[in-house]
Design a protein around this motif. Structure first.
Motif, short mmCIF file in Angstrom:
data_model
loop_
_atom_site.label_atom_id
_atom_site.label_comp_id
_atom_site.label_asym_id
_atom_site.label_seq_id
_atom_site.Cartn_x
_atom_site.Cartn_y
_atom_site.Cartn_z
N TYR A 177 9.74 10.29 18.21
CA TYR A 177 9.23 10.26 19.30
C TYR A 177 7.83 11.24 19.81
CZ TYR A 177 8.66 10.64 24.55
OH TYR A 177 8.11 10.36 25.75
N ARG A 178 8.10 12.60 19.19
CA ARG A 178 6.68 13.35 19.35
C ARG A 178 5.88 12.77 18.47
NH1 ARG A 178 10.14 19.09 19.06
NH2 ARG A 178 11.17 18.95 21.10
N TYR A 179 6.03 12.41 17.32
CA TYR A 179 4.91 11.94 16.13
C TYR A 179 4.21 10.60 16.72
CZ TYR A 179 2.91 9.76 12.32
OH TYR A 179 2.05 9.09 11.22
N GLU A 180 5.10 9.62 17.39
CA GLU A 180 4.41 8.51 18.15
C GLU A 180 3.43 8.94 19.28
OE1 GLU A 180 7.64 5.83 19.03
OE2 GLU A 180 7.74 5.44 16.87
N ALA B 95 8.50 8.00 5.70
CA ALA B 95 8.54 9.23 6.38
C ALA B 95 9.08 9.14 7.84
CB ALA B 95 7.44 10.01 6.51
N LYS B 96 8.79 7.90 8.51
CA LYS B 96 9.27 7.80 9.87
C LYS B 96 10.72 7.30 10.01
CE LYS B 96 6.66 5.57 13.00
NZ LYS B 96 5.82 4.56 13.44
N MET B 97 11.13 6.77 9.12
CA MET B 97 12.52 6.40 9.06
C MET B 97 13.20 7.62 8.77
SD MET B 97 12.35 2.83 6.95
CE MET B 97 14.22 2.85 6.62
N MET B 98 13.00 8.75 8.01
CA MET B 98 13.63 9.79 7.84
C MET B 98 13.60 10.87 8.83
SD MET B 98 14.95 9.26 4.60
CE MET B 98 15.56 10.83 4.36
N MET B 99 12.78 10.64 9.97
CA MET B 99 12.67 11.43 10.93
C MET B 99 13.92 11.25 12.01
SD MET B 99 8.66 11.41 12.10
CE MET B 99 7.41 12.02 11.07
N CYS C 36 1.00 -1.15 0.00
CA CYS C 36 -0.06 -0.01 0.03
C CYS C 36 0.84 1.10 -0.08
CB CYS C 36 -1.04 0.14 1.10
SG CYS C 36 -1.94 1.43 1.45
N ASN C 37 0.45 2.30 -0.99
CA ASN C 37 1.59 3.39 -1.02
C ASN C 37 1.29 4.09 0.26
OD1 ASN C 37 2.17 2.64 -3.70
ND2 ASN C 37 0.26 3.86 -4.56
N GLU C 38 0.23 4.35 0.88
CA GLU C 38 0.09 5.31 2.03
C GLU C 38 0.83 4.61 3.16
OE1 GLU C 38 -3.64 6.93 5.11
OE2 GLU C 38 -3.97 5.60 3.12
N THR C 39 0.74 3.12 3.55
CA THR C 39 1.37 2.69 4.61
C THR C 39 2.99 2.78 4.16
OG1 THR C 39 -0.26 0.96 4.93
CG2 THR C 39 2.00 0.59 5.66
N GLN C 40 3.46 2.49 3.16
CA GLN C 40 4.86 2.39 2.65
C GLN C 40 5.40 3.99 2.99
OE1 GLN C 40 6.44 -0.36 2.23
NE2 GLN C 40 8.43 0.59 1.60
N ASN C 41 4.66 4.91 2.51
CA ASN C 41 5.19 6.24 2.45
C ASN C 41 5.12 6.72 4.11
OD1 ASN C 41 5.23 6.67 -0.06
ND2 ASN C 41 3.18 7.48 -0.23
N ARG C 42 4.26 6.20 4.86
CA ARG C 42 4.41 6.58 6.28
C ARG C 42 5.52 5.79 6.83
NH1 ARG C 42 -0.96 5.48 9.66
NH2 ARG C 42 -0.73 3.45 8.90
N LYS C 43 5.92 4.70 6.63
CA LYS C 43 7.19 4.08 6.99
C LYS C 43 8.40 4.76 6.72
CE LYS C 43 5.43 -0.73 7.69
NZ LYS C 43 5.57 -2.21 6.99
#
Length: 423
Positions: A392-395, A382-386, A373-380
Motif C-alpha cells: 500500500y505504501r509503495y503504491e 517484488a510487489k507480490m512478495m511485499m 520483459c524482465n523489468e516488468t516481471q521482476n516488479r510484479k
C-alpha cells in the motif's frame, strides 16, 4: 459586582519560561505566534478582542520588526494573496510568518474568537519575552520609547522608536523576572555567534509611490540596509537628489523623470532579495510585463519542472547571461526534449504501461517466441512478495510520483505554448 472586582489576576511569564528552556526553543515556536499577532494587529476591535489588545499586538509586532530592521535579519519574502510571507534569521533559527495586507478583512462569523483569544493571550506573553531578550541582547532597554506624534504625521513607524542603551547588559531580565530567563548559557553562546546581515540595499534610498504598501516595503527596504521615503503632505521628507530609486506600481509616472535615478516596480525589490543579487532593472520598468514572481520556499533543483526565470537568475549570478530573452530562446529546444521525455514517463498508470510494453513485444516477436520483459516481471514479483502494508505504501509513493510528473508535464506544455505564441 464583587466577583468582577475581585477577579484574580495572573501572569504567564513563568509558564513561558517553563515551556521553553532555551531561547532557541522559543524562536522555533515563534511562527504561529507571529501569524496570529500580525493578524490581530490588522483587525478592528470586536466583542471578544477589544481595542487595547489590538493596540498591544500592534506594538509587539512593530518592536519585533524594529529588531529585524536593526540587524538586517531578512532572508526571504514572497507576495501571495494572503499577505507577505517573510523569513528572518535570528540566532540560526529561521521563523516564517505572514504579514497581511491592509485593509484587512473582518473576522468571519463562524470563527470562535474565544479560542483565538486564549491562544492570543499566551502568544502575547511569548513575543513580549522574545522582544525583551532581543533588545537586551543588543544592549538596549525594553520597552523602547515610541513617539506616536511622528506616526500621526505620516513618518515611518521605525523612526518613531527611541532606543536607550542599557547600563548593565550582563544582568538580563525577561518580563520582569530577574532570577531566570531563557537561559544564560544560551545567551552567552548567542553573543559569540553573529548572524550574517543582509545589506543588499545598503546605500540606496527608495521613494515609494502612493499605490505601494508603505508599511510593508518600508520594512523590507530597511531590513536590507536601505532607506525608504514617501510623499508627506506639507513636509519635505528628504532631499530629492538623495533618492536613487523610484518605486511605482502604475504605468504613468507623475512628474518629470530623472536621468540620474532608477524607476522600478515593487516586484524588483522582492525578487532581488530572494535572489541575493540586484536583478536587471530593465525587466522591472514601470509599465512593462513583469517576469514570474517565483516562490523562494520552493526548491527547483531536483524537480522535473524548472522555470526559465530560475535558470536565468542562476546564470545571472555567475555573469553567464545578461538578458532574459536570450535565456528563453536558448532554452526552447532543451525544454522540448525534456517535455518528450517526461510525457513518456508520465503517460498512463502501471497497468497501462505494462499493456503497452506487452503490445510492443507481441508486435516484434511471434506469439510462440514471446518472452515477458524482465523489468516488468521482476516488479510484479517484488510487489507480490511485499506485505499488504508495504504494498500500500509503495503504491501511494508511485501514485504521488506520477501525479508530480503529470503536473510538471502540463506546466512544460503550457510553457512551450507561451513561447510559441510570443514568437
Amino acid at each position: 459586582m464583587s466577583l468582577l472586582k475581585n477577579f484574580p489576576s495572573y501572569r504567564l511569564e513563568r509558564i513561558v519560561l517553563e515551556r521553553y528552556g532555551t531561547f532557541r526553543d522559543a524562536l522555533s515556536d515563534l511562527d504561529d505566534a507571529l501569524n496570529i499577532l500580525f493578524m490581530v494587529s490588522n483587525l478592528t476591535c470586536t466583542s471578544v478582542i477589544d481595542s487595547d489588545r489590538v493596540i498591544h499586538c500592534r506594538r509587539l509586532c512593530r518592536e519585533f520588526q524594529k529588531y529585524v530592521t536593526m540587524t538586517c535579519a531578512l532572508r526571504k519574502v514572497f507576495a501571495s494573496i494572503k499577505g507577505l510571507y517573510v523569513q528572518v534569521e535570528i540566532d540560526g533559527v529561521f521563523p516564517v510568518f505572514i504579514i497581511p495586507y491592509r485593509p484587512f478583512q473582518s473576522v468571519p462569523r463562524d470563527v470562535d474568537q474565544r479560542v483565538i483569544k486564549s491562544f492570543l493571550e499566551f502568544y502575547e506573553c511569548l513575543l513580549s519575552c522574545v522582544n525583551r531578550h532581543l533588545f537586551h541582547w543588543k544592549g538596549y532597554s525594553y520597552p523602547p520609547q515610541y513617539e506616536e506624534s511622528l506616526e500621526e504625521k505620516g513618518f515611518s513607524v521605525f523612526d518613531a522608536f527611541r532606543l536607550e542603551c542599557k547600563n548593565n547588559v550582563s544582568q538580563l531580565t525577561v518580563c520582569g523576572t530577574e532570577d531566570s530567563d531563557f537561559g544564560v548559557s544560551d545567551s552567552a553562546e548567542g553573543d559569540k555567534k553573529v548572524d550574517h546581515p543582509n545589506r543588499l540595499l545598503e546605500g540606496m534610498t527608495f521613494f515609494l509611490g502612493r499605490e505601494v504598501p508603505l508599511d510593508l516595503f518600508d520594512f523590507l527596504i530597511r531590513s536590507c540596509g536601505g532607506n525608504a521615503c514617501w510623499e508627506l503632505p506639507g513636509t519635505q521628507f528628504t532631499d530629492p537628489k538623495a533618492i536613487t530609486h523610484y518605486v511605482y506600481d502604475r504605468p504613468n509616472i507623475p512628474g518629470d523623470r530623472r536621468l540620474d535615478a532608477e524607476y522600478v516596480q515593487p516586484q524588483w525589490i522582492l525578487d532581488s532579495i530572494n535572489a541575493g543579487v540586484l536583478l536587471p532593472i530593465s525587466l522591472y520598468l514601470p509599465g512593462v510585463s513583469l517576469p514570474p514572481h517565483l516562490s523562494p520556499f520552493v526548491n527547483h533543483e531536483n524537480s522535473i519542472y524548472r522555470p526559465h526565470y530560475q535558470d536565468f537568475i542562476s546564470e545571472f549570478k555567475t555573469s553567464e547571461v545578461t538578458a532574459y530573452t536570450e535565456k528563453v530562446i536558448g532554452q526552447e529546444n532543451t525544454k522540448k526534449d525534456k517535455l518528450d521525455t517526461t510525457s513518456q514517463v508520465a503517460s498512463g498508470d502501471d497497468g497501462e504501461e505494462e499493456e503497452e510494453e506487452d503490445k510492443r513485444q507481441r508486435a516484434l516477436v511471434p506469439n510462440d517466441k514471446l518472452e515477458p520483459c524482465n523489468e516488468t516481471q521482476n516488479r510484479k514479483l517484488a510487489k507480490m512478495m511485499m506485505r499488504s502494508k508495504d504494498r500500500y505504501r509503495y503504491e501511494r509513493i508511485t501514485r504521488t510520483q506520477k501525479k508530480a510528473m503529470k503536473t510538471a508535464n502540463r506546466l512544460l506544455r503550457r510553457q512551450e505554448e507561451l513561447m510559441h505564441s510570443s514568437d
